[in-house]
Design an enzyme around this catalytic site. Structure first.
Site, PDB file in Angstrom:
ATOM      1  N   TYR A 245      -1.670   4.906  -2.585  1.00 40.63           N
ATOM      2  CA  TYR A 245      -2.774   5.109  -2.574  1.00 40.63           C
ATOM      3  C   TYR A 245      -3.599   6.079  -3.964  1.00 40.63           C
ATOM      4  O   TYR A 245      -4.442   6.789  -3.494  1.00 40.63           O
ATOM      5  CB  TYR A 245      -3.296   5.777  -1.298  1.00 40.63           C
ATOM      6  CG  TYR A 245      -3.355   4.888   0.031  1.00 40.63           C
ATOM      7  CD1 TYR A 245      -4.383   4.257   0.487  1.00 40.63           C
ATOM      8  CD2 TYR A 245      -2.011   4.443   0.474  1.00 40.63           C
ATOM      9  CE1 TYR A 245      -4.408   3.310   1.497  1.00 40.63           C
ATOM     10  CE2 TYR A 245      -2.050   3.499   1.677  1.00 40.63           C
ATOM     11  CZ  TYR A 245      -3.138   2.926   1.971  1.00 40.63           C
ATOM     12  OH  TYR A 245      -2.970   2.179   3.081  1.00 40.63           O
TER      13      TYR A 245
ATOM     14  N   ASN B 161      -3.135  -4.352  -1.167  1.00 45.40           N
ATOM     15  CA  ASN B 161      -4.463  -4.317  -1.735  1.00 45.40           C
ATOM     16  C   ASN B 161      -4.505  -3.071  -2.546  1.00 45.40           C
ATOM     17  O   ASN B 161      -5.265  -3.061  -3.412  1.00 45.40           O
ATOM     18  CB  ASN B 161      -5.522  -4.647  -0.653  1.00 45.40           C
ATOM     19  CG  ASN B 161      -5.583  -3.421   0.319  1.00 45.40           C
ATOM     20  OD1 ASN B 161      -4.567  -3.499   1.067  1.00 45.40           O
ATOM     21  ND2 ASN B 161      -6.634  -2.714   0.241  1.00 45.40           N
TER      22      ASN B 161
ATOM     23  N   HIS C  69      -1.182  -3.200   6.473  1.00 45.15           N
ATOM     24  CA  HIS C  69      -2.578  -3.479   6.228  1.00 45.15           C
ATOM     25  C   HIS C  69      -3.695  -2.791   7.223  1.00 45.15           C
ATOM     26  O   HIS C  69      -4.452  -1.964   6.999  1.00 45.15           O
ATOM     27  CB  HIS C  69      -3.000  -4.746   5.977  1.00 45.15           C
ATOM     28  CG  HIS C  69      -4.349  -5.230   5.115  1.00 45.15           C
ATOM     29  ND1 HIS C  69      -4.662  -4.537   4.094  1.00 45.15           N
ATOM     30  CD2 HIS C  69      -5.408  -6.270   5.442  1.00 45.15           C
ATOM     31  CE1 HIS C  69      -5.779  -5.128   3.745  1.00 45.15           C
ATOM     32  NE2 HIS C  69      -6.134  -6.091   4.442  1.00 45.15           N
ATOM     33  N   VAL C  70      -3.419  -3.332   8.434  1.00 39.35           N
ATOM     34  CA  VAL C  70      -4.057  -2.570   9.575  1.00 39.35           C
ATOM     35  C   VAL C  70      -3.465  -1.246  10.016  1.00 39.35           C
ATOM     36  O   VAL C  70      -2.047  -1.328  10.017  1.00 39.35           O
ATOM     37  CB  VAL C  70      -4.163  -3.410  10.834  1.00 39.35           C
ATOM     38  CG1 VAL C  70      -4.746  -2.722  12.033  1.00 39.35           C
ATOM     39  CG2 VAL C  70      -4.917  -4.834  10.444  1.00 39.35           C
TER      40      VAL C  70
ATOM     41  N   HIS D 296      -9.917  -5.729   9.507  1.00 41.71           N
ATOM     42  CA  HIS D 296      -9.203  -6.859   8.797  1.00 41.71           C
ATOM     43  C   HIS D 296      -8.933  -8.068   9.782  1.00 41.71           C
ATOM     44  O   HIS D 296      -7.999  -8.880   9.444  1.00 41.71           O
ATOM     45  CB  HIS D 296      -7.762  -6.224   8.163  1.00 41.71           C
ATOM     46  CG  HIS D 296      -7.970  -5.140   7.180  1.00 41.71           C
ATOM     47  ND1 HIS D 296      -8.638  -5.006   6.082  1.00 41.71           N
ATOM     48  CD2 HIS D 296      -7.462  -3.752   7.275  1.00 41.71           C
ATOM     49  CE1 HIS D 296      -8.707  -3.989   5.467  1.00 41.71           C
ATOM     50  NE2 HIS D 296      -7.747  -3.268   6.323  1.00 41.71           N
TER      51      HIS D 296
ATOM     52  N   ASP E 252       0.748  -1.183   0.150  1.00 35.46           N
ATOM     53  CA  ASP E 252      -0.059   0.154   0.034  1.00 35.46           C
ATOM     54  C   ASP E 252       0.855   1.223   0.079  1.00 35.46           C
ATOM     55  O   ASP E 252       1.068   1.823   1.128  1.00 35.46           O
ATOM     56  CB  ASP E 252      -0.878   0.021   1.331  1.00 35.46           C
ATOM     57  CG  ASP E 252      -2.300  -0.959   0.995  1.00 35.46           C
ATOM     58  OD1 ASP E 252      -2.336  -1.581   0.101  1.00 35.46           O
ATOM     59  OD2 ASP E 252      -2.972  -0.898   1.867  1.00 35.46           O
TER      60      ASP E 252
END
Length: 569
Positions: free
Chosen positions: A229, A283, A396-397, A369, A226
């Site tokens: 963005y 993602n 992710h988190v 998540h 990530d």
């Protein structure tokens, strides 16, 4: 001088040094664990997030003419004798009608040597362009500038090199940059500092994170997914369409604003043109476009040692950095067979430390998540445990969390130390809710991965018996805090490594640390006979029951179905 007087003076100095060492704050080690879980609540005096930097921000704007290199970056290859240099030339285009540039118009050259201004070597490479296409009403197509990748080979480990990149025939060469190769694989040589950061974005918080990271003077950067963005900018970031589906009802694909990638490359260039950055996809790099194409910007913009490490994909690869073997895994592609081959080849007498990284965490006590990538954990965790992986980094988190050593949700002195650092500063704000908070436990249908199986589980014994979530901070979660920041790993020797998490607010405080611990390897205790452990534990150890596993009805996004299929075990 009187020998007795000299001895007295030395004794006084020694006593003073010992007093200073005793008064210095004790840094715990993993040998003292497992630790009682600690939660540092979100500091309400801080903002949970900040706005995206505008495209006309000085750190995002292009400041060279068309054919001169920009967005210069370096990355490690599979050994310290080679390194990748990447950059962009030409002008990207965005609009309804875009025409790709001919990449052969500008050569890909790197001039380099051991002395400033004296470039005794030149190496040529490859170039390409990519397009991100959205033939739908109101959406904008994009085609990139020319992206260049050059691999420098025959370098000496632990050596400074000066370089320029570009096309000498135009002429259009960059200003001089410098990098230092890492030490060769050895149990006695390590990078000085390894910065670890995830979910970075391009906000004001991002700026603080990177400025703080630069102050900590890393010799290598691990970016755990990530990055830019770009897929958020047309809605949350650019504030042009707060409801994307409302503004573009005829667009079945969410547009990603690709100029953000160019801005991100310029923003990062002062750092990553001299410090190698190793990336893995998250993602937000999926970026679907027409014809089922995904991950196009990630695959095109970054050079990674995939071929050198026997991988067939940029989504997973490995490399050595001194006495550390890094395994970079992808959460969106099958890779089990490659991973097993790579682990078999690791020589722990040469690279004692084994560190893995991927984007979504397996162990996570935040509501966001929660258990999202259980299928991946159930498929691959036993293999990592079998080969004694020491540390796992994920993002992710959007918060920080460090685990006690754990395997299969059970405290285990030979399990890896899992660390989540998805708190780089992105626009989605920091996560503050925990799955064990009252009324914050997600439902079993929540937290579905972009594609792959759903393998949510309930516990069959222990404090969380019969439940999807714990009702208190889980025993495997040692420390968690909702703050933006980054981490620094300093490997001391073949058994000790110092891990420090730096919160963004710590940049304004002298010698302040958010979390710090010595991670200690115990090869004598944990040198198992390399046989796969049983996933199901017995006696007093909790066993797991997969209650929500849809092994026959795997839900995939249609545009990604050709990429990945995970099953529950």
């Amino acid at each position: 001088m009187d020998p007795n007087l000299l001895w007295i003076q030395l004794s006084i100095i020694l006593a003073m040094v010992m007093m200073m060492m005793m008064t210095k704050a004790h840094i715990p080690t993993t040998l003292e664990g497992p630790f009682e879980p600690i939660t540092q609540q979100f500091d309400s005096s801080l903002r949970r997030g900040s706005d995206d930097l505008p495209m006309n921000h000085p750190r995002l704007m292009k400041n060279v003419t068309s054919n001169f290199p920009e967005q210069i970056a370096i990355a490690l290859s599979s050994s310290p004798t080679s390194i990748w240099v990447s950059w962009v030339t030409g002008d990207a285009q965005i609009g309804l009608n875009v025409t790709p540039i001919d990449p052969s118009l500008v050569a890909s050259e790197v001039w380099y040597g051991k002395r400033s201004g004296n470039y005794s070597n030149v190496q040529k490479g490859v170039s390409t362009v990519y397009s991100q296409l959205y033939p739908f009403q109101g959406l904008l197509n994009y085609t990139s500038g020319i992206i260049h990748h050059v691999k420098l080979e025959g370098l000496e480990p632990g050596t400074k090199y000066f370089y320029k990149c570009g096309d000498s025939s135009i002429p259009a060469l960059s200003e001089e940059h410098m990098f230092e190769t890492l030490p060769k694989p050895s149990p006695n040589a390590y990078p000085n500092r390894i910065a670890v950061v995830g979910d970075l974005g391009l906000t004001s918080n991002t700026t603080t994170t990177i400025d703080h990271l630069v102050q900590n003077n890393p010799s290598m950067i691990l970016m755990v997914g990530d990055l830019s963005y770009a897929n958020q900018y047309r809605t949350t970031g650019g504030k042009g369409a707060p409801c994307f589906s409302c503004a573009f009802p005829d667009a079945p694909i969410r547009e990603t604003y690709q100029p953000r990638w160019d801005g991100w490359g310029r923003f990062m260039e002062p750092l990553i043109s001299r410090i190698p950055m190793m990336v893995i996809e998250g993602n937000h790099e999926i970026e679907p476009q027409v014809s089922g194409i995904t991950f196009k910007s990630y695959e095109t913009r970054f050079a990674v040692p995939s071929e050198e490490s026997g991988s067939k994909s940029k989504f997973y690869y490995s490399f050595d950095a001194g006495g550390i073997h890094f395994i970079m895994l992808g959460a969106y592609v099958p890779q089990y067979a490659w991973l097993k081959k790579d682990l078999v080849k690791v020589d722990r007498s040469v690279t004692p430390w084994l560190v893995a990284a991927w984007h979504p965490p397996w162990y996570n006590s935040y509501a966001s998540h929660y258990q999202e990538f259980e299928c991946m954990r159930q498929e691959m965790e036993a293999l990592l445990y079998q080969y004694n992986v020491d540390i796992v980094f994920s993002g992710h988190v959007h918060a920080y969390e460090r685990m006690n050593r754990v395997f299969n949700y059970t405290l285990d002195p030979c399990g890896p130390v899992y660390i989540t650092v998805g708190d780089g500063g992105n626009i989605e704000k920091v996560d503050v809710d925990h799955a064990d908070d009252p009324e914050k436990c997600p439902s079993a249908s929540d937290n579905t991965p972009e594609y792959g199986g759903v393998c949510h589980l309930n516990f069959t014994s222990g404090p969380a018996k019969g439940k999807f979530c714990w009702n208190k901070q889980p025993e495997w979660s040692a420390f968690r805090e909702s703050s933006f920041g980054h981490g620094i790993l300093e490997v001391v020797n073949s058994t000790y490594a110092l891990w420090t998490w730096h919160r963004n607010q710590d940049i304004y405080k002298e010698d302040s640390r958010g979390d710090q611990i010595y991670i200690v390897r115990q090869p004598e205790l944990c040198s198992k006979a390399l046989k796969p452990p049983s996933v199901t534990t017995t006696n007093s150890l909790p066993t797991l029951s997969v209650n929500y596993c849809h092994s026959l009805e795997i839900s995939l996004l249609p545009i990604m179905a050709n990429l990945y299929s995970l099953w529950c075990v």
